[in-house]
Design a protein around this motif. Structure first.
Motif, PDB file in Angstrom:
ATOM      1  N   THR A  17       0.839  -1.188   0.000  1.00 58.91           N
ATOM      2  CA  THR A  17       0.000   0.000   0.000  1.00 58.91           C
ATOM      3  C   THR A  17       0.883   1.250   0.000  1.00 58.91           C
ATOM      4  O   THR A  17       2.104   1.150   0.175  1.00 58.91           O
ATOM      5  CB  THR A  17      -0.880   0.017   1.254  1.00 58.91           C
ATOM      6  N   PRO A  18       0.289   2.447  -0.148  1.00 57.41           N
ATOM      7  CA  PRO A  18       1.107   3.662  -0.034  1.00 57.41           C
ATOM      8  C   PRO A  18       1.841   3.734   1.308  1.00 57.41           C
ATOM      9  O   PRO A  18       3.027   4.073   1.359  1.00 57.41           O
ATOM     10  CB  PRO A  18       0.080   4.788  -0.179  1.00 57.41           C
ATOM     11  N   GLY A  19       1.137   3.401   2.405  1.00 55.87           N
ATOM     12  CA  GLY A  19       1.781   3.412   3.715  1.00 55.87           C
ATOM     13  C   GLY A  19       2.884   2.370   3.817  1.00 55.87           C
ATOM     14  O   GLY A  19       3.950   2.619   4.386  1.00 55.87           O
ATOM     15  N   GLY A  76       1.656  -7.657  -5.482  1.00 51.21           N
ATOM     16  CA  GLY A  76       2.122  -6.401  -6.061  1.00 51.21           C
ATOM     17  C   GLY A  76       1.609  -5.210  -5.282  1.00 51.21           C
ATOM     18  O   GLY A  76       1.243  -5.314  -4.100  1.00 51.21           O
ATOM     19  N   PHE A  77       1.566  -4.071  -5.934  1.00 48.78           N
ATOM     20  CA  PHE A  77       1.051  -2.859  -5.300  1.00 48.78           C
ATOM     21  C   PHE A  77      -0.473  -2.873  -5.329  1.00 48.78           C
ATOM     22  O   PHE A  77      -1.087  -3.344  -6.292  1.00 48.78           O
ATOM     23  CB  PHE A  77       1.572  -1.618  -6.032  1.00 48.78           C
ATOM     24  N   MET A  78      -1.068  -2.336  -4.276  1.00 48.19           N
ATOM     25  CA  MET A  78      -2.522  -2.211  -4.206  1.00 48.19           C
ATOM     26  C   MET A  78      -3.019  -1.321  -5.341  1.00 48.19           C
ATOM     27  O   MET A  78      -2.361  -0.339  -5.701  1.00 48.19           O
ATOM     28  CB  MET A  78      -2.929  -1.609  -2.857  1.00 48.19           C
ATOM     29  N   LYS A 109       3.642   7.536  -6.650  1.00 48.39           N
ATOM     30  CA  LYS A 109       4.804   8.273  -6.137  1.00 48.39           C
ATOM     31  C   LYS A 109       5.402   7.587  -4.918  1.00 48.39           C
ATOM     32  O   LYS A 109       6.629   7.537  -4.756  1.00 48.39           O
ATOM     33  CB  LYS A 109       4.435   9.720  -5.819  1.00 48.39           C
ATOM     34  N   HIS A 110       4.545   6.996  -4.058  1.00 50.76           N
ATOM     35  CA  HIS A 110       5.078   6.320  -2.875  1.00 50.76           C
ATOM     36  C   HIS A 110       5.780   5.013  -3.260  1.00 50.76           C
ATOM     37  O   HIS A 110       6.818   4.673  -2.697  1.00 50.76           O
ATOM     38  CB  HIS A 110       3.958   6.061  -1.859  1.00 50.76           C
ATOM     39  N   GLY A 111       5.204   4.297  -4.235  1.00 50.67           N
ATOM     40  CA  GLY A 111       5.869   3.096  -4.729  1.00 50.67           C
ATOM     41  C   GLY A 111       7.202   3.424  -5.376  1.00 50.67           C
ATOM     42  O   GLY A 111       8.176   2.674  -5.239  1.00 50.67           O
TER      43      GLY A 111
END
Length: 535
Positions: A347-349, A376-378, A390-392
């Motif tokens: 997740t972003p967090g 993978g990414f949410m 951007k966070h990933g």
């Protein structure tokens, strides 16, 4: 650090099912690894009649008795290219890290007993990977050479990139990394430059044949007629050309000389003793049932850590902040290592947490261990608005630029950009291994099938005719294709990892690899400009 209190019931029916599935997966990859050995044994008698040792017999004579040997990429090329029966697993060579005369070395033994040791594109990739391991870890290289050279069927794929292997040899010599080669048999054309670019060359009387053009090509090109011995035999090279440095009487004598040469090299750095450590509280055989056989079922990666960490202890980093990405410090055989694991999508967090943790480990010179098990990414509207891209990207930047040794183990799924963020092959981890249940792909097979169905259905709708039967077939075929190419054996065949391991060996392997990385950091090399040359 506090011991982790496991909540797994090892007598539960689900645990036992997971265990049986893992044991079946272990048996499958072990069977694949045995295929080249079975093929070599089938031809053993003819080689023994010539007085040759089989490739693994050569390896065993080279290694210090009773010391560990970590084989790398044993499934390279498995059932790829022209390898119909799997006997070409390994790409024409047996490679790994082991001890020779007390010195940790990268070792390559050409597997001449299977397909003449010819090198496929996967075999070339494996050779380049071994050179990368030697360079990154400042390890001497010992090669027991006897190969038919490049597989000419794939010459158009291997010729240009194959030159990188020779460039690497020259750069390793200049970097102060010694290379010792025993030429057990033929070494022709480009194959002759491998020993030629080595720092020490051992040849075997009546057995070595090394030349830029063998007798048939020489006659075709110039009309000159010469026998193999006068053209490129061991005695000629050692007495006249000076291309050989040591003359051995047979295979065993050549390996003896190689061991004596390595014994003259500077020893591995004398490192301080690690502090005393305790084994994990929970036995390693429980790792067989920790990860669910059904990849859709969640589990806590800390249960895995409790079975590989000293004293089963860990120090959780930000445990209350995004619990789907786990970051923790543990010790393995007394050495501190930072671990990143997955309890769900990133997740972003979770990406923020991981990026901060990676930078802290980089600042503290703490090696990093990535345990892959992520879809993978949410995705979705909510996370896009939270800035998942951007966070990933921050996490990926941290992974790519961390200067400490990075080790990856794929213990479950490793999908999409999650593979990148968890330091997959493309991010050059120092070492990367996989459990036999691992899967690596751009996305899950069923998701890929549905994506292709949706895209094709939209195209059909625009044309005014939707064929449900065709869509059903497309979805099923896409899922089957991706599923077949994403399992552990298929990925290892393509060198997406350095090998598949039994989960029970995870801690021992990590202890060995951490020693390799620690010694590399302490090694002092005597560099020069052009490498050692024969005059």
């Amino acid at each position: 650090m506090q011991p982790f209190d496991s909540s797994i019931d090892t007598s539960a029916e689900e645990f036992l099912r997971n265990r049986e599935a893992m044991l079946a997966a272990i048996e499958k990859f072990r069977d694949a690894e045995k295929k080249p050995q079975v093929a070599a044994e089938a031809r053993a008698q003819r080689y023994r009649e010539r007085g040759w040792l089989l490739p693994r017999e050569r390896l065993n004579r080279l290694l210090d008795p009773g010391t560990p040997f970590v084989e790398l990429c044993p499934l390279a090329g498995y059932k790829l290219y022209d390898d119909a029966d799997g006997s070409g697993a390994g790409g024409g060579a047996i490679c790994g890290i082991g001890f020779v005369s007390g010195r940790r070395c990268v070792i390559r033994v050409d597997n001449y007993a299977v397909k003449g040791g010819t090198i496929s594109p996967a075999g070339m990739d494996k050779a380049l990977r071994m050179q990368q391991v030697a360079l990154e870890n400042r390890l001497p290289v010992v090669t027991l050479a006897q190969s038919g050279g490049a597989n000419l069927i794939y010459a158009t794929e291997t010729f240009a990139p194959g030159g990188r292997g020779f460039a690497n040899q020259a750069r390793m010599s200049a970097a102060g990394i010694p290379q010792v080669t025993v030429v057990h048999g033929g070494a022709t054309a480009g194959g002759a430059y491998q020993p030629g670019l080595s720092d020490y060359v051992v040849m075997i009387r009546g057995q070595t044949g090394m030349y830029l053009a063998g007798p048939p090509l020489l006659k075709a090109a110039t009309g000159e007629v010469a026998d193999e011995e006068s053209l490129g035999g061991a005695e000629m090279h050692c007495r006249e050309a000076g291309s050989g440095d040591y003359l051995a009487e047979d295979d065993a004598d050549g390996i003896r000389l190689a061991r004596e040469i390595v014994a003259t090299l500077p020893k591995s750095p004398q490192l301080e003793e690690s502090c005393e450590w305790q084994p994990p509280i929970y036995p390693d055989h429980e790792l067989l049932g920790v990860v669910p056989a059904d990849s859709r079922k969640p589990y806590d990666v800390r249960e895995l850590l409790a079975r590989i960490a000293d004293g089963s202890a860990l120090l959780d980093f930000k445990p209350e902040f995004d619990q789907q990405t786990v970051c923790a410090h543990i010790r393995i055989e007394g050495r501190v290592i930072g671990v990143l694991g997955n309890n769900g999508p990133i997740t972003p967090g979770g990406a923020n947490k991981a990026a901060q943790f990676i930078q802290l480990c980089d600042q503290g010179r703490t090696p990093l261990l990535f345990l892959h098990n992520t879809t993978g990414f949410m995705v979705g509207t909510a996370v896009e608005r939270q800035g998942i891209i951007k966070h990933g990207s921050k996490m990926i930047q941290a992974v790519a630029n961390a200067r400490v040794p990075k080790i990856s183990i794929v213990v479950g799924g490793s999908y999409g950009a999650g593979n990148y963020a968890m330091c997959g092959r493309g991010f050059d981890p120092r070492f990367i291994f996989a459990w036999p249940n691992a899967r690596t792909a751009v996305m899950g097979a069923s998701q890929a099938g549905k994506v292709m169905r949706i895209v094709s259905e939209q195209k059909m709708q625009r044309s005014g005719a939707v064929d449900e039967a065709a869509l059903d077939k497309l979805e099923a075929d896409t899922a089957a294709f991706l599923d077949a190419g994403s399992d552990a054996i298929s990925c290892s065949a393509r060198l997406w990892d350095d090998g598949i391991i039994d989960p029970r060996d995870t801690r021992r392997l990590l202890g060995f690899l951490l020693e390799v990385c620690h010694e590399a950091d302490a090694a002092q090399l005597a560099t020069n400009t052009f490498g050692v040359a024969r005059f």
